[in-house]
Design an enzyme around this catalytic site. Structure first.
Site, PDB file in Angstrom:
ATOM      1  N   GLY A  46      31.560  22.371  52.311  1.00 11.52           N
ATOM      2  CA  GLY A  46      32.857  23.034  52.440  1.00 11.52           C
ATOM      3  C   GLY A  46      32.821  24.207  53.401  1.00 11.52           C
ATOM      4  CB  CYS A  47      30.490  27.051  53.727  1.00 11.92           C
ATOM      5  SG  CYS A  47      30.770  27.692  52.062  1.00 11.92           S
TER       6      CYS A  47
END
Length: 161
Positions: A46-47
């Site tokens: 996600g990051c």
């Protein structure tokens, strides 16, 4: 603080080191719009998506007079490796002490698989050239987020003309 700073309030001043070990202070960006986003960890799916999406839109943000600053509790060296590995074009700041996370209300209780723990809640602030918080996003879902921030920036700028 366990909530985000309210819109209309002054963004708290900070100085943190970037991936090049250069100190970056909020006050250095007066007269610019600032996208200040907090994320949990370098090199997680996600990051990575979020950082890549902001990188892909960086020129559009810059054409609107905005700078993108990503903050996590990872080290300067971790940020440097993350940027090199994923070919990112944005500035990442290290807050290993989590002082700035706490100041901005993003270090909070989280739950994963029934376990509670303290961690970074993915959040974004849009700060105007006078240093005021003009928009916030809490508990961000990464897909499409960078575009939403850019769209909001354009609307807010148009309304301030």
């Amino acid at each position: 603080m366990d909530t985000l700073i309210p819109e209309g309030q002054e963004a708290p001043e900070f100085c943190l080191f970037d991936h090049n070990e250069k100190e970056q202070c909020l006050k250095d960006y007066r007269d610019k719009w600032i996208v200040l986003y907090f994320y949990p960890r370098d090199n997680t799916s996600g990051c990575t998506r979020e950082a890549q999406d902001f990188t892909a839109l960086k020129e559009e943000f810059e054409s609107e007079g905005a700078v993108i600053l990503g903050v996590s509790k990872d080290s300067v060296e971790s940020h440097r490796k993350f940027i090199e590995k994923k070919d990112l074009g944005i500035t990442l700041l290290s807050d290993e002490s989590i002082d700035i996370h706490q100041l901005y209300g993003v270090w909070r209780m989280k739950m994963n698989y029934g376990k509670e723990y303290m961690g970074t809640v993915r959040s974004t602030y849009l700060i105007d050239p006078e240093g005021k918080v003009t928009a916030t996003w809490d508990k961000v879902r990464t897909k499409g987020h960078a575009q939403k921030v850019l769209d909001s920036l354009k609307v807010l700028k148009a309304s301030k003309r």
